[in-house]
Design a protein around this motif. Structure first.
Motif: not given
Ligand code: CA
Length: 240
Positions: A214-226
């Motif tokens: 929620r804090k680091i993903e551009p869109d937490p519903s579609m994680p692309r970093l983690i």
């Protein structure tokens, strides 16, 4: 106070040992088997070049006295093939020789004979340096779709809003970044971040990953970093 980096580190996948003395090569291989996944050996310049090309080792341990060529020249050729740390294994080396070898791309020296503990420590030390510098490099450049993350400064800005990460979330993020590109299981994350023996690690890890996203993903519903690796765990995908 959170340690600057996790206390547990990835170990090199592949170590290449180049040494023509059969007994010494066997003994080195035996000493290193427990700290890497794959151990490759070579006894000649030709074998060393072939192994390096075929296996892309993470670390190379290189004896200079080889039967079919000059070890120092081999060092230069290996350096052109790979960025992996190269530790030169030698008898006595004088200062001039050392400088020449450093210029040719050597990262460290080990004088024969050396203890198993020292050998393992040097290998780990070199590998950590690579891990930290590559993770830090990737991190300093991380700016993805409105999210900016600076691991070393401990700063996250998401869509213009500074984010406050808890110490646990920072530790989790560091662990993922240091292993960037490789998945970590919930159990491994638990061991690194919480360092406790007991507990419902699967739930703990899942909940904290959700908070972190929620804090680091551009869109937490579609994680692309983690990224979730089904059946395995989580992988830091890094800036692309
Ligand atoms: Ca030799």
């Amino acid at each position: 106070m959170v340690a600057p980096f996790p206390t547990e580190w990835p170990e090199p996948d592949t170590v290449l040992v180049v040494e023509d003395d059969d007994a010494l090569r066997e003994s080195l291989a035996h000493s290193l088997a427990s700290i890497c996944r794959q151990l490759r050996t070579a006894g000649t310049v030709a074998d060393a070049l072939r192994e390096c090309a075929a296996t892309s080792p993470d670390i190379i341990l290189l004896d200079l006295g080889l039967p079919d060529g000059d070890g120092a020249e081999l060092l230069g050729r290996l350096r052109q093939m790979t960025d992996a740390p190269i530790i030169v294994l030698s008898g006595r080396t004088d200062e001039d020789q050392k400088v020449a070898l450093l210029d040719a791309g050597a990262d460290d020296f080990l004088t024969k004979p050396c203890s198993v503990a020292e050998l393992q420590a040097r290998i780990r030390g070199q590998f950590r340096r690579v891990q930290v510098s590559s993770a830090a490099r990737a991190w300093s450049q991380l700016s993805v779709d409105g999210v900016e993350i600076d691991l070393l400064a401990q700063r996250v800005v998401r869509h213009g809003q500074p984010q406050r990460l808890t110490p646990t979330e920072w530790a989790l993020l560091r662990a993922l970044i240091l292993h960037a590109g490789r998945p970590l299981s919930p159990r491994q994350l638990w061991d690194i971040v919480w360092a406790r023996e007991f507990g419902d690690f699967a739930t703990h890890v899942r909940v904290h990953i959700t908070h972190l996203r929620r804090k680091i993903e551009p869109d937490p519903s579609m994680p692309r970093l983690i990224v979730t690796e089904p059946g395995v765990g989580y992988r830091f995908a890094g800036p692309r």
